[in-house]
Design a protein around this motif. Structure first.
Motif, PDB file in Angstrom:
ATOM      1  N   GLY A  28      24.565  16.917 101.303  1.00 44.98           N
ATOM      2  CA  GLY A  28      24.453  15.468 101.338  1.00 44.98           C
ATOM      3  C   GLY A  28      25.486  14.763 102.198  1.00 44.98           C
ATOM      4  N   SER A  30      27.451  13.417 105.528  1.00 42.36           N
ATOM      5  CA  SER A  30      27.113  13.051 106.910  1.00 42.36           C
ATOM      6  C   SER A  30      28.382  13.204 107.729  1.00 42.36           C
ATOM      7  CB  SER A  30      26.590  11.612 106.980  1.00 42.36           C
ATOM      8  OG  SER A  30      27.484  10.714 106.359  1.00 42.36           O
ATOM      9  N   ARG A 121       7.243   6.537 106.334  1.00 42.66           N
ATOM     10  CA  ARG A 121       8.646   6.271 105.982  1.00 42.66           C
ATOM     11  C   ARG A 121       9.427   5.734 107.168  1.00 42.66           C
ATOM     12  NH1 ARG A 121      13.058  10.205 104.933  1.00 42.66           N
ATOM     13  NH2 ARG A 121      11.526  11.848 104.984  1.00 42.66           N
ATOM     14  N   GLU A 179      19.367   6.211 106.884  1.00 42.04           N
ATOM     15  CA  GLU A 179      18.479   6.300 105.732  1.00 42.04           C
ATOM     16  C   GLU A 179      18.113   7.733 105.353  1.00 42.04           C
ATOM     17  OE1 GLU A 179      15.149   3.847 106.656  1.00 42.04           O
ATOM     18  OE2 GLU A 179      16.310   1.987 106.662  1.00 42.04           O
ATOM     19  N   LEU A 180      18.437   8.705 106.203  1.00 35.74           N
ATOM     20  CA  LEU A 180      18.083  10.090 105.906  1.00 35.74           C
ATOM     21  C   LEU A 180      18.908  10.606 104.734  1.00 35.74           C
ATOM     22  CD1 LEU A 180      17.854  11.674 109.494  1.00 35.74           C
ATOM     23  CD2 LEU A 180      16.014  10.732 108.086  1.00 35.74           C
ATOM     24  N   GLU A 181      18.256  11.272 103.804  1.00 32.37           N
ATOM     25  CA  GLU A 181      18.938  11.775 102.608  1.00 32.37           C
ATOM     26  C   GLU A 181      19.537  13.160 102.838  1.00 32.37           C
ATOM     27  OE1 GLU A 181      15.994  11.674  99.581  1.00 32.37           O
ATOM     28  OE2 GLU A 181      15.949   9.474  99.446  1.00 32.37           O
ATOM     29  N   GLN A 182      19.084  13.846 103.876  1.00 28.83           N
ATOM     30  CA  GLN A 182      19.561  15.204 104.122  1.00 28.83           C
ATOM     31  C   GLN A 182      21.029  15.226 104.551  1.00 28.83           C
ATOM     32  OE1 GLN A 182      16.637  14.023 105.295  1.00 28.83           O
ATOM     33  NE2 GLN A 182      15.052  15.586 105.228  1.00 28.83           N
ATOM     34  N   THR A 183      21.633  16.385 104.428  1.00 25.26           N
ATOM     35  CA  THR A 183      22.931  16.628 105.052  1.00 25.26           C
ATOM     36  C   THR A 183      22.764  16.400 106.560  1.00 25.26           C
ATOM     37  OG1 THR A 183      23.408  18.294 103.381  1.00 25.26           O
ATOM     38  CG2 THR A 183      24.748  18.355 105.391  1.00 25.26           C
ATOM     39  N   LYS A 184      23.732  15.722 107.179  1.00 23.03           N
ATOM     40  CA  LYS A 184      23.621  15.409 108.605  1.00 23.03           C
ATOM     41  C   LYS A 184      24.869  15.859 109.351  1.00 23.03           C
ATOM     42  CE  LYS A 184      22.879  11.345 107.149  1.00 23.03           C
ATOM     43  NZ  LYS A 184      22.534  10.003 106.693  1.00 23.03           N
TER      44      LYS A 184
END
Length: 240
Positions: A28, A30, A121, A179-184
């Motif tokens: 999660g 960033s 989305r 807005e992306l929920e993934q690990t970045k």
């Protein structure tokens, strides 16, 4: 989620590009990877994806990155290339988005459902049946992000996601990333974008980590950035 443990890498010339690199990125997070040209940022991405192999150990969800595990690793990691033309190779946006899920043996019905969910989305339904060679650079960058998200990766890697975009499309891409929920994990010279999208920054210089901490602390340190051939983000330099 992602761990580098004493990783080193050198090309055939023998000059080390990455030197004894160790860091951990939690689920999660960033994280912005920053550094001057040639610092080793792109090599770190290649090592993580298994495109090149070095010394030491790299883990993704406790799975070691090696030739035997590349299939498992690449299901977990989605990579948005700097040049979208190198990523979008099917005739239409829809066909590009369907390609990955179908390749992972997802049924056409389920793949179509996932593609439409992602398009909804991101507000990109208007691009669904557009030909890739007929959409703008900003639209193509958004479509490339959508293509990666359709494969439901656990982490999204991005290489210079705002390069060569006009101000409007740059802002659209930044808002999408936020807005992306993934690990970045994002590599970029656009430090204002890194400030907007990343909570943590890892500064790479000469293939080693010279700073790792809160984005606002590192990106506001003028002396540190200049010592490694970078400048303050424009928004901060105006304030100073």
């Amino acid at each position: 989620m992602i761990e580098f443990d004493k990783v080193s890498f050198e090309y055939e010339s023998g000059a080390p590009v990455i030197k004894d690199l160790s860091f951990r990125i939690e689920d999660g997070e960033s994280v912005g990877l920053i550094g001057a040209n040639g610092a080793g940022k792109s090599t770190i991405m290649k090592l993580l994806l298994g495109l090149v192999q070095g010394e030491g150990k790299i883990l993704v969800d406790d799975i070691e990155v090696n030739k035997d595990n590349l299939g498992k690793i690449r299901k977990k990691l989605g990579f948005v290339l700097q040049n979208s033309d190198n990523q979008m190779f099917m005739p239409t946006v829809y066909e590009d988005m369907m390609f990955g899920p179908l390749n992972y043996m997802v049924s056409r019905e389920d793949a179509d459902k996932k593609v439409n969910e992602v398009l909804d989305r991101l507000g990109l339904q208007h691009l669904k049946n557009k030909y890739n060679h007929k959409i703008s650079g900003g639209e193509k960058r958004m479509a490339a992000i959508a293509t990666v998200l359709a494969m439901e990766p656990e982490a999204v890697l991005m290489d210079e996601p705002t390069s060569a975009l006009d101000p409007y499309n740059r802002r659209v891409v930044i808002n999408t990333i936020k807005e992306l929920e993934q690990t970045k994990i994002i590599t970029s010279h656009d430090l204002d974008m890194i400030m907007d999208t990343c909570e943590r920054v890892i500064l790479i210089s000469g293939g080693a980590i010279v700073a790792d901490g809160r984005a606002e602390d590192i990106l506001s340190d003028k002396e540190l950035l200049e010592a490694h051939h970078m400048e303050l983000p424009l928004s901060l330099s105006r304030e100073k």
